[in-house]
Motif scaffolding. Structure first.
Motif, PDB file in Angstrom:
ATOM      1  N   ALA A 134       8.489  -8.350  45.466  1.00 33.83           N
ATOM      2  CA  ALA A 134       8.081  -9.346  46.465  1.00 33.83           C
ATOM      3  C   ALA A 134       6.965 -10.262  45.975  1.00 33.83           C
ATOM      4  N   GLU A 135       6.918 -10.533  44.671  1.00 33.31           N
ATOM      5  CA  GLU A 135       5.788 -11.292  44.130  1.00 33.31           C
ATOM      6  C   GLU A 135       5.725 -12.737  44.621  1.00 33.31           C
ATOM      7  N   HIS A 136       6.841 -13.260  45.134  1.00 31.76           N
ATOM      8  CA  HIS A 136       6.841 -14.643  45.625  1.00 31.76           C
ATOM      9  C   HIS A 136       6.705 -14.722  47.148  1.00 31.76           C
ATOM     10  N   PHE A 137       6.444 -13.603  47.790  1.00 33.39           N
ATOM     11  CA  PHE A 137       6.258 -13.611  49.243  1.00 33.39           C
ATOM     12  C   PHE A 137       5.012 -14.411  49.599  1.00 33.39           C
ATOM     13  N   ASP A 138       5.186 -15.437  50.399  1.00 29.74           N
ATOM     14  CA  ASP A 138       4.090 -16.305  50.841  1.00 29.74           C
ATOM     15  C   ASP A 138       4.178 -16.398  52.359  1.00 29.74           C
ATOM     16  N   PRO A 139       3.432 -15.578  53.087  1.00 32.91           N
ATOM     17  CA  PRO A 139       3.603 -15.533  54.548  1.00 32.91           C
ATOM     18  C   PRO A 139       3.328 -16.870  55.232  1.00 32.91           C
ATOM     19  N   ALA A 140       2.380 -17.648  54.703  1.00 33.09           N
ATOM     20  CA  ALA A 140       2.096 -18.943  55.315  1.00 33.09           C
ATOM     21  C   ALA A 140       3.283 -19.895  55.127  1.00 33.09           C
ATOM     22  N   GLU A 141       3.851 -19.901  53.928  1.00 33.64           N
ATOM     23  CA  GLU A 141       4.985 -20.773  53.667  1.00 33.64           C
ATOM     24  C   GLU A 141       6.203 -20.337  54.458  1.00 33.64           C
ATOM     25  N   TRP A 142       6.422 -19.026  54.570  1.00 34.32           N
ATOM     26  CA  TRP A 142       7.550 -18.531  55.360  1.00 34.32           C
ATOM     27  C   TRP A 142       7.383 -18.914  56.827  1.00 34.32           C
ATOM     28  N   ALA A 143       6.194 -18.741  57.370  1.00 38.33           N
ATOM     29  CA  ALA A 143       5.964 -19.079  58.772  1.00 38.33           C
ATOM     30  C   ALA A 143       6.193 -20.566  59.005  1.00 38.33           C
ATOM     31  N   GLU A 144       5.762 -21.392  58.057  1.00 36.70           N
ATOM     32  CA  GLU A 144       5.977 -22.833  58.167  1.00 36.70           C
ATOM     33  C   GLU A 144       7.468 -23.164  58.113  1.00 36.70           C
ATOM     34  N   LEU A 145       8.195 -22.465  57.242  1.00 31.17           N
ATOM     35  CA  LEU A 145       9.642 -22.667  57.129  1.00 31.17           C
ATOM     36  C   LEU A 145      10.338 -22.331  58.441  1.00 31.17           C
ATOM     37  N   PHE A 146       9.986 -21.192  59.034  1.00 28.98           N
ATOM     38  CA  PHE A 146      10.613 -20.777  60.289  1.00 28.98           C
ATOM     39  C   PHE A 146      10.283 -21.757  61.417  1.00 28.98           C
ATOM     40  N   ASP A 147       9.032 -22.191  61.447  1.00 27.48           N
ATOM     41  CA  ASP A 147       8.602 -23.138  62.467  1.00 27.48           C
ATOM     42  C   ASP A 147       9.354 -24.460  62.319  1.00 27.48           C
ATOM     43  N   SER A 148       9.452 -24.962  61.091  1.00 21.07           N
ATOM     44  CA  SER A 148      10.119 -26.245  60.869  1.00 21.07           C
ATOM     45  C   SER A 148      11.621 -26.169  61.137  1.00 21.07           C
ATOM     46  N   ALA A 149      12.190 -24.956  61.084  1.00 16.91           N
ATOM     47  CA  ALA A 149      13.610 -24.779  61.399  1.00 16.91           C
ATOM     48  C   ALA A 149      13.875 -24.786  62.894  1.00 16.91           C
ATOM     49  N   GLU A 192       0.278 -15.182  60.365  1.00 14.48           N
ATOM     50  CA  GLU A 192       0.570 -16.589  60.086  1.00 14.48           C
ATOM     51  C   GLU A 192       1.406 -17.220  61.201  1.00 14.48           C
ATOM     52  N   LEU A 193       2.315 -16.455  61.771  1.00 12.49           N
ATOM     53  CA  LEU A 193       3.104 -16.981  62.888  1.00 12.49           C
ATOM     54  C   LEU A 193       2.207 -17.322  64.072  1.00 12.49           C
ATOM     55  N   ARG A 194       1.258 -16.470  64.350  1.00 10.94           N
ATOM     56  CA  ARG A 194       0.378 -16.699  65.495  1.00 10.94           C
ATOM     57  C   ARG A 194      -0.524 -17.913  65.269  1.00 10.94           C
ATOM     58  N   LYS A 195      -0.863 -18.203  64.022  1.00 10.31           N
ATOM     59  CA  LYS A 195      -1.644 -19.408  63.735  1.00 10.31           C
ATOM     60  C   LYS A 195      -0.884 -20.660  64.159  1.00 10.31           C
ATOM     61  N   ARG A 196       0.440 -20.567  64.215  1.00 13.44           N
ATOM     62  CA  ARG A 196       1.296 -21.694  64.589  1.00 13.44           C
ATOM     63  C   ARG A 196       1.771 -21.590  66.030  1.00 13.44           C
ATOM     64  N   ASP A 197       1.118 -20.716  66.796  1.00 14.69           N
ATOM     65  CA  ASP A 197       1.449 -20.509  68.210  1.00 14.69           C
ATOM     66  C   ASP A 197       2.891 -20.048  68.406  1.00 14.69           C
ATOM     67  N   MET A 198       3.410 -19.336  67.425  1.00 15.77           N
ATOM     68  CA  MET A 198       4.740 -18.758  67.546  1.00 15.77           C
ATOM     69  C   MET A 198       4.628 -17.334  68.074  1.00 15.77           C
ATOM     70  N   LYS A 199       5.620 -16.899  68.825  1.00 16.54           N
ATOM     71  CA  LYS A 199       5.687 -15.521  69.281  1.00 16.54           C
ATOM     72  C   LYS A 199       6.250 -14.655  68.150  1.00 16.54           C
ATOM     73  N   THR A 200       6.130 -13.346  68.318  1.00 20.91           N
ATOM     74  CA  THR A 200       6.486 -12.436  67.229  1.00 20.91           C
ATOM     75  C   THR A 200       7.498 -11.382  67.668  1.00 20.91           C
ATOM     76  N   ILE A 201       8.286 -10.937  66.700  1.00 19.03           N
ATOM     77  CA  ILE A 201       9.278  -9.888  66.935  1.00 19.03           C
ATOM     78  C   ILE A 201       9.247  -8.916  65.765  1.00 19.03           C
ATOM     79  N   THR A 202       9.412  -7.646  66.043  1.00 21.38           N
ATOM     80  CA  THR A 202       9.636  -6.627  65.011  1.00 21.38           C
ATOM     81  C   THR A 202      10.877  -5.851  65.419  1.00 21.38           C
ATOM     82  N   THR A 203      11.765  -5.603  64.458  1.00 24.87           N
ATOM     83  CA  THR A 203      13.009  -4.911  64.792  1.00 24.87           C
ATOM     84  C   THR A 203      13.059  -3.547  64.134  1.00 24.87           C
ATOM     85  N   PHE A 204      13.699  -2.602  64.823  1.00 25.51           N
ATOM     86  CA  PHE A 204      13.751  -1.209  64.390  1.00 25.51           C
ATOM     87  C   PHE A 204      15.201  -0.729  64.346  1.00 25.51           C
ATOM     88  N   HIS A 205      15.568  -0.139  63.209  1.00 24.49           N
ATOM     89  CA  HIS A 205      16.933   0.313  62.974  1.00 24.49           C
ATOM     90  C   HIS A 205      16.951   1.791  62.569  1.00 24.49           C
TER      91      HIS A 205
END
Length: 528
Positions: A134-149, A192-205
Motif C-alpha cells: 500500500a505504498e501509494h495509499f494517499d488518503p487525502a487524494e482518495w478522499a478528494e477523488l471520491f468527493d469529485s466523483a 480526510e473524508l470528514r475534512k470534506r464534510d463527507m459522511k463515513t461508512i465501514t463495512t463488515f464481512h
C-alpha cells in the motif's frame, strides 16, 4: 512445519516478496487446534448511556435511516486487502485456494497458487500480508477523488471474509497498522473524508470467517465457513495470532471476537454507517442485538445520525436498512434502501484482466435506483500498492462530471408518485430484485421530485434524436386538479424547450445533440 514462506515461483511475485523473506514471520510451530490460548485483548468497549436496549423492540425505535442518507444518494467504498496481491479472479481467492474443486468463479485458484507461490501447505494466505504494501495509499487524494466523483459518503471494507482488519486493531493482531501497510487505513481515510464534510461508512464481512463446519460442509447445505479446516493446512493452526485470521476457534469464542471487532471500529472511528455482508444471520441473535445497541447508543451519545445496513433478512426489517447486492428493486418500495454495485464486471477487488462497465450503463442503472427511493454504494478496486488505475479514475471522473451537471435532479430529491416507465427488458438480479446492468434507452423514463413537490425531474435514459417528438406521461399523477405545468427547461445545456401539455401529457421536441446528454437527458418540470 513453519510459518516462514517459500519464495514465490513467478518472477514478478518473487521480486516483490524476496525482500520480506527474512523478516516477515518468525518460525512458529504448527500446533494442534487445542494447544494454544488466545492472546489477551486490550480492548474494552466504551460504556454509553443505554438509550437503546439490546432487544428488537427497543432497537426498532431507532430511525431506519437519517435524512442525510436519503439526500446523499451516492457513496463509494472499496475492496482492498492482502487478497489484492495475487489479484486472481476474485477477492474470494483466500477461500478458493483451500478447495480442490471450487465453483466456476474460483476455478483454477489452487492451481494458480501452486504455480506461482508453491503448495498451500507451505505458502498460506497469511504470507501475502507483507506483500500488501500500500505504498501509494494517499488518503487525502482518495478522499478528494471520491468527493469529485459525486459521493456524499465513503469508507473502506473494514474487514472482509479473509480475516484481515483494515484498521489499527487491538482485537485482531492481523491488521493493517501492525503489518503489511503498517498504516491505519480506516482512521486516516475517515479523517480526510470528514475534512470534506463527507459522511463515513465501514463495512463488515467477517461473520463468515468463523470455522463452523470443521467436519466439512454437508452435501447440499449452505456453506457457513469461509476457510476449510484441515489439519495439514494453516487454516487449522492454533498459533495465537493466525487462528484469528483463519477463524479457527470455537463458535462461542468467535462470536465474542466478531462483536469486539465491530465495537472497536464504532468506538475508535465513529462511522455514520455500518454495513454487513451476507451470513450475518449465522451470528446469534443476542450478539446482533448487542452490536446494534452499541452502535445506536454510541451515536446517541455523540448526537450523530447513523444507520445499520444489512442484506436479506439478517436483521429485522424495522432495525436495518436493506441492501441488495449488484441489483435493484423492480418496483418502488415504501422506504429507503441501498444497493452495492461494482465499477468492474469481474471481481470486487482488483484482479488481473479486469473489465469495466461503460459509463452510460453504470449511470443509467444508478438513475433507476434513485427513482425508486434507493441509494447507491459504488465499489472500486485499488491495486495492492494503493494505485487506483486510470480506467477506474476515468469512470469516476465521468460520473463526477455528470453529477456536477445533473446533481440537482439527484441530490436531496424524493420519488415521484411512480418511478417511471419504458421498454427495457428487466432481468433478475443474482441477489434479488433486478440486475444492475439493465440496458436502457431514451425510450425509458425515470422521475425524481424536489422535496417541496414543486419540481419534477424527468430522465430519458439515453440520447433522443434531435427533433424527435417526446411524450412524457404521469407527471401530474397524484396531483389535484388545480396543479398544472408552469415551465419546462433542459438541464445541462440550452435550457429552452419547445413544449406543450395535452390531457396531462407533456409533449416535447428533442433538443439538438449538442444539448442532449449521451448518458441521460434531463428535463426540469416546474409545477404551479
Amino acid at each position: 512445519m513453519t510459518l516462514l514462506p517459500p519464495t514465490p515461483r513467478h518472477p514478478f511475485h518473487a521480486a516483490i516478496a524476496i525482500g520480506f523473506a527474512l523478516t516477515i514471520f518468525a518460525s512458529v510451530p504448527f500446533a494442534s487446534p487445542s494447544s494454544a490460548e488466545n492472546p489477551t485483548s486490550e480492548f474494552t468497549p466504551k460504556d454509553y448511556p443505554q438509550e437503546y436496549s439490546p432487544t428488537w423492540d427497543s432497537l426498532s425505535q431507532h430511525p431506519i435511516a437519517p435524512k442525510w442518507l436519503d439526500d446523499a444518494k451516492l457513496g463509494i467504498y472499496f475492496h482492498w486487502g492482502p487478497y489484492s496481491v495475487p489479484a486472481f479472479k476474485t477477492e474470494w481467492y483466500p477461500r478458493w485456494i483451500h478447495m480442490s474443486n471450487p465453483k466456476k468463479w474460483g476455478a483454477g485458484s489452487q492451481e494458480y497458487h501452486e504455480a506461482n507461490y508453491g503448495p498451500i501447505e507451505k505458502f498460506g494466505y497469511h504470507h501475502f500480508i507483507p506483500m500488501f504494501t500500500a505504498e501509494h495509499f494517499d488518503p487525502a487524494e482518495w478522499a478528494e477523488l471520491f468527493d469529485s466523483a459525486g459521493a456524499r459518503f465513503a469508507g473502506p471494507v473494514a474487514q472482509h471474509h479473509d480475516g484481515f482488519s483494515m484498521w489499527d486493531s487491538q482485537v485482531n493482531p492481523n491488521n493493517a497498522k501492525a503489518e503489511g501497510p503498517q498504516r491505519d487505513i480506516t482512521g486516516e481515510l475517515l479523517a480526510e473524508l470528514r475534512k470534506r464534510d463527507m459522511k463515513t461508512i465501514t463495512t463488515f464481512h467477517h461473520s463468515f470467517t468463523g470455522q463452523r463446519q470443521r467436519d466439512g460442509q454437508p452435501e447440499g447445505e449452505r456453506p457457513l465457513s469461509y476457510y476449510r479446516y484441515d489439519k495439514d493446512l494453516f487454516t487449522s493452526t492454533d498459533d495465537p495470532k493466525l487462528r484469528k485470521l483463519y477463524g479457527n476457534m470455537p463458535e462461542g469464542e468467535f462470536n465474542e471476537y466478531w462483536l469486539s471487532l465491530v465495537q472497536e471500529v464504532v468506538d475508535k472511528y465513529s462511522p455514520d454507517l455500518i454495513w454487513f455482508d451476507s451470513w450475518l444471520d449465522v451470528i446469534p441473535e443476542d450478539y446482533r442485538q448487542r452490536m446494534a445497541a452499541h452502535h445506536f447508543n454510541a451515536a446517541a451519545a455523540r448526537n450523530q445520525d447513523v444507520a445499520l445496513i444489512a442484506k436479506q433478512e439478517d436483521m429485522p426489517n424495522d432495525v436495518r436498512l436493506l441492501d441488495i447486492e449488484q441489483g435493484g428493486m423492480k418496483e418502488m418500495p415504501e422506504r429507503l434502501w441501498m444497493t452495492d454495485i461494482t465499477l468492474s464486471t469481474n471481481g470486487w477487488c482488483f484482479v488481473q484482466n479486469q473489465r469495466y462497465k461503460p459509463l452510460d450503463l453504470l449511470v443509467r442503472n444508478m438513475i433507476d435506483v434513485w427513482s425508486k427511493r434507493g441509494v447507491v454504494l459504488l465499489n472500486i478496486s485499488p491495486k495492492s500498492d494503493g494505485v487506483i488505475i486510470d480506467e477506474q479514475r476515468t469512470l469516476l471522473k465521468g460520473l463526477g462530471d455528470w453529477m456536477k451537471m445533473y446533481g440537482e435532479a439527484v441530490y436531496n430529491t424524493r420519488p415521484h408518485t411512480i418511478y417511471g416507465y419504458g421498454e427495457a427488458a428487466i432481468r433478475d438480479g443474482s441477489h434479488g430484485g433486478q440486475a444492475a446492468t439493465i440496458k436502457y434507452s431514451a425510450k425509458d423514463i425515470r422521475f425524481t421530485r424536489s422535496q417541496d413537490g414543486k419540481t419534477i425531474y424527468a430522465f430519458l435514459l439515453g440520447q433522443p434524436k434531435p427533433g424527435d417528438k417526446i411524450a412524457i406521461q404521469h407527471l401530474l399523477d397524484g396531483s389535484n386538479s388545480d396543479v398544472s405545468i408552469a415551465d419546462v427547461t433542459l438541464l445541462g445545456g440550452n435550457p429552452k424547450c419547445e413544449w406543450t401539455v395535452q390531457d396531462g401529457v407533456l409533449n416535447l421536441i428533442a433538443p439538438p445533440a449538442t444539448d442532449a446528454n449521451k448518458i441521460a437527458t434531463v428535463f426540469k418540470v416546474q409545477l404551479q
